[in-house]
Design a protein around this motif. Structure first.
Motif, PDB file in Angstrom:
ATOM      1  N   UNK A   1       0.804   2.573  -1.974  1.00  0.00           N
ATOM      2  CA  UNK A   1       0.608   1.821  -3.211  1.00  0.00           C
ATOM      3  C   UNK A   1       1.055   0.382  -3.031  1.00  0.00           C
ATOM      4  N   UNK A   2       0.479  -0.512  -3.805  1.00  0.00           N
ATOM      5  CA  UNK A   2       0.825  -1.925  -3.774  1.00  0.00           C
ATOM      6  C   UNK A   2       2.038  -2.164  -4.661  1.00  0.00           C
ATOM      7  N   UNK A   3       3.081  -2.795  -4.135  1.00  0.00           N
ATOM      8  CA  UNK A   3       4.326  -3.014  -4.870  1.00  0.00           C
ATOM      9  C   UNK A   3       4.551  -4.498  -5.172  1.00  0.00           C
ATOM     10  N   UNK A   4       3.489  -5.253  -5.380  1.00  0.00           N
ATOM     11  CA  UNK A   4       3.624  -6.664  -5.724  1.00  0.00           C
ATOM     12  C   UNK A   4       4.126  -7.471  -4.537  1.00  0.00           C
ATOM     13  N   UNK A   5       5.191  -8.235  -4.752  1.00  0.00           N
ATOM     14  CA  UNK A   5       5.716  -9.102  -3.695  1.00  0.00           C
ATOM     15  C   UNK A   5       6.260  -8.311  -2.512  1.00  0.00           C
ATOM     16  N   UNK A   6       6.626  -7.048  -2.743  1.00  0.00           N
ATOM     17  CA  UNK A   6       7.163  -6.229  -1.660  1.00  0.00           C
ATOM     18  C   UNK A   6       6.066  -5.771  -0.698  1.00  0.00           C
ATOM     19  N   UNK A   7       4.815  -5.856  -1.106  1.00  0.00           N
ATOM     20  CA  UNK A   7       3.705  -5.438  -0.257  1.00  0.00           C
ATOM     21  C   UNK A   7       3.362  -3.976  -0.456  1.00  0.00           C
ATOM     22  N   UNK A   8       2.806  -3.383   0.576  1.00  0.00           N
ATOM     23  CA  UNK A   8       2.387  -1.989   0.513  1.00  0.00           C
ATOM     24  C   UNK A   8       3.563  -1.080   0.789  1.00  0.00           C
ATOM     25  N   UNK A   9       3.633   0.032   0.075  1.00  0.00           N
ATOM     26  CA  UNK A   9       4.730   0.973   0.249  1.00  0.00           C
ATOM     27  C   UNK A   9       4.163   2.386   0.325  1.00  0.00           C
ATOM     28  N   UNK A  10       4.687   3.169   1.244  1.00  0.00           N
ATOM     29  CA  UNK A  10       4.233   4.552   1.414  1.00  0.00           C
ATOM     30  C   UNK A  10       4.973   5.450   0.426  1.00  0.00           C
ATOM     31  N   UNK A  11       4.244   6.263  -0.318  1.00  0.00           N
ATOM     32  CA  UNK A  11       4.825   7.237  -1.240  1.00  0.00           C
ATOM     33  C   UNK A  11       4.692   8.609  -0.590  1.00  0.00           C
ATOM     34  N   UNK A  12       5.821   9.348  -0.473  1.00  0.00           N
ATOM     35  CA  UNK A  12       5.748  10.638   0.223  1.00  0.00           C
ATOM     36  C   UNK A  12       4.895  11.661  -0.525  1.00  0.00           C
TER      37      UNK A  12
END
Length: 67
Positions: free
Chosen positions: A3-14
């Motif tokens: 998922x896209x987390x804004x300024x944090x970039x892409x993040x993997x959700x388990x």
């Protein structure tokens, strides 16, 4: 899932297997007697946070209505 987390970039959700692994590690780290207490503390904190958010948003709408 990613998922896209804004300024944090892409993040993997388990996925399901990831959550099972996380729960097993938590069970090993804290033990079966401590986990319910941790869950109650987390849910109480989340509940208080939601209440504060709703109170704050209610105050903001009251201020806007007064203007």
């Amino acid at each position: 899932m990613t998922v896209w987390m804004g300024r944090m970039g892409w993040m993997h959700v388990p996925g399901l297997s990831g959550w099972i692994l996380i729960l097993l590690v938590a069970l090993i780290m804290f033990g079966p007697k401590k986990l319910p207490e941790i869950g109650r503390s987390l849910s109480k904190g989340i509940r208080e946070f939601k209440e504060e958010l709703s109170l704050k948003s209610g105050q903001e709408t009251n201020e806007k209505e007064k203007e």
